[in-house]
Design an enzyme around this catalytic site. Sequence first.
Site, short mmCIF file in Angstrom:
data_model
loop_
_atom_site.label_atom_id
_atom_site.label_comp_id
_atom_site.label_asym_id
_atom_site.label_seq_id
_atom_site.Cartn_x
_atom_site.Cartn_y
_atom_site.Cartn_z
N ASN A 109 -70.37 19.09 29.24
CA ASN A 109 -71.11 19.92 30.31
C ASN A 109 -71.71 20.92 29.45
O ASN A 109 -71.07 21.82 28.81
CB ASN A 109 -69.92 20.61 30.90
N LYS A 126 -69.34 23.10 26.96
CA LYS A 126 -68.38 24.01 27.54
C LYS A 126 -67.06 23.67 27.11
O LYS A 126 -66.63 22.60 26.84
CB LYS A 126 -68.35 23.59 28.97
N ASN A 196 -70.68 27.51 38.64
CA ASN A 196 -70.64 26.92 39.88
C ASN A 196 -69.28 27.44 40.41
O ASN A 196 -68.28 26.85 39.67
CB ASN A 196 -70.73 25.33 39.97
N1 CDT Z 1 -67.38 25.08 36.86
C1 CDT Z 1 -66.32 25.73 36.93
O1 CDT Z 1 -66.05 26.13 35.81
N2 CDT Z 1 -65.76 26.45 38.13
C2 CDT Z 1 -64.51 26.88 37.90
C3 CDT Z 1 -63.73 26.69 39.21
C4 CDT Z 1 -62.43 26.55 38.67
S1 CDT Z 1 -61.48 26.22 40.25
C5 CDT Z 1 -59.88 26.03 39.41
C6 CDT Z 1 -64.69 28.64 37.75
O2 CDT Z 1 -64.20 29.09 36.79
O3 CDT Z 1 -65.57 29.13 38.78
#
Ligand code: CDT
Length: 322
Positions: A109, A126, A196
């Site tokens: 990612n 990431k 997101n």
């Molecule tokens: N994409 C991403 O990293 N989303 C996470 C959702 C985590 S839900 C357990 C965030 O930290 O917003």
Amino acid sequence: MSARRKIIVAAAQMGPVQRNHTRKQTIDRMVVLLNQAADRGADIAVYPEAILTPFFPHWHIEDEQELLGYFEDSMPNGGVQPLFDAAKDRGVGFSLGYAELTEDGRRFNTQIMVSGEGEIIGKYRKIHLPGYSDPRPHEPVQNLEKLYFEVGDLGFPVWEAFGGRVGMSICNDRRWPESYRVMGLQGVELILIGYNTLMHVPAMAEVDHLQSFHNLLSMQSNAYFNGTWVVAAGRAGVEEGISQLGQSAIIAPSGEVVAQAYTDGDEVITAEVDFDACNIFKKYMFNMREHRRPEHYGLISAPVSETWDAGELLDTQPVSGR
Ligand code: CDT
């Protein structure tokens, strides 16, 4: 006295990218946003995480070929070239999140930083992948980043770019102080974040109502703790039935929000970033050389096997925020 170092930054929030949207439609929207940013004098625009497609970790995709269809095997490529061309044409850099497939078949990612000449000048993969690798069919939305991606292998570098020291992180990274601190220790002055964020996380639904609070809390506090600007762009609106937070923001080294998106769709926000506004925090309150005591922070970088295990607690007590 030297001239102050100032640029204009933009967060290019994006509404949903549905499964029936083509890459071309999405890139066209991104070019529109880049031009809006350019019209406002922006030097760089930041896009949300993995924004060329719907955020596919929310679904269990068993067919390997279908899964790979969400990945980019080169960057730039024919599909995204119009964005690189627009950047060069308008002299505006950008930071783009996408799902990366390497030549040797590894999946990350990823977020890149592109100069106003349309050249890739930085790449981040990431590190804090949320969720799990085992699908949960009983839940309405999946968090399968651990299944689809490897943990990033590039650390948290900082680049001399856009007149300052610039780093990147992606979504869940922004909730981890360590990610900001590693960049802070390299003198970061501007962190570019694409994200997101779900409005409903089945496993922790009790805190759904705090999603927007926790978004800003994480970024404002860590901007202040490290004396750095933060530009964060989120995916917004309802994508394939799943609500995304939006709330893109530009945050000053004081921790104050200086610009924030107010829609749940495509929206550009801009602010002037004065890199020298970091100095007062870096020189006094958070002078890393003078006041840090890393000799007492050993556990921070110890292997996870040596740290406290939340699992033991969860086995014996209910999880409740109230
Ligand atoms: N994409 C991403 O990293 N989303 C996470 C959702 C985590 S839900 C357990 C965030 O930290 O917003």
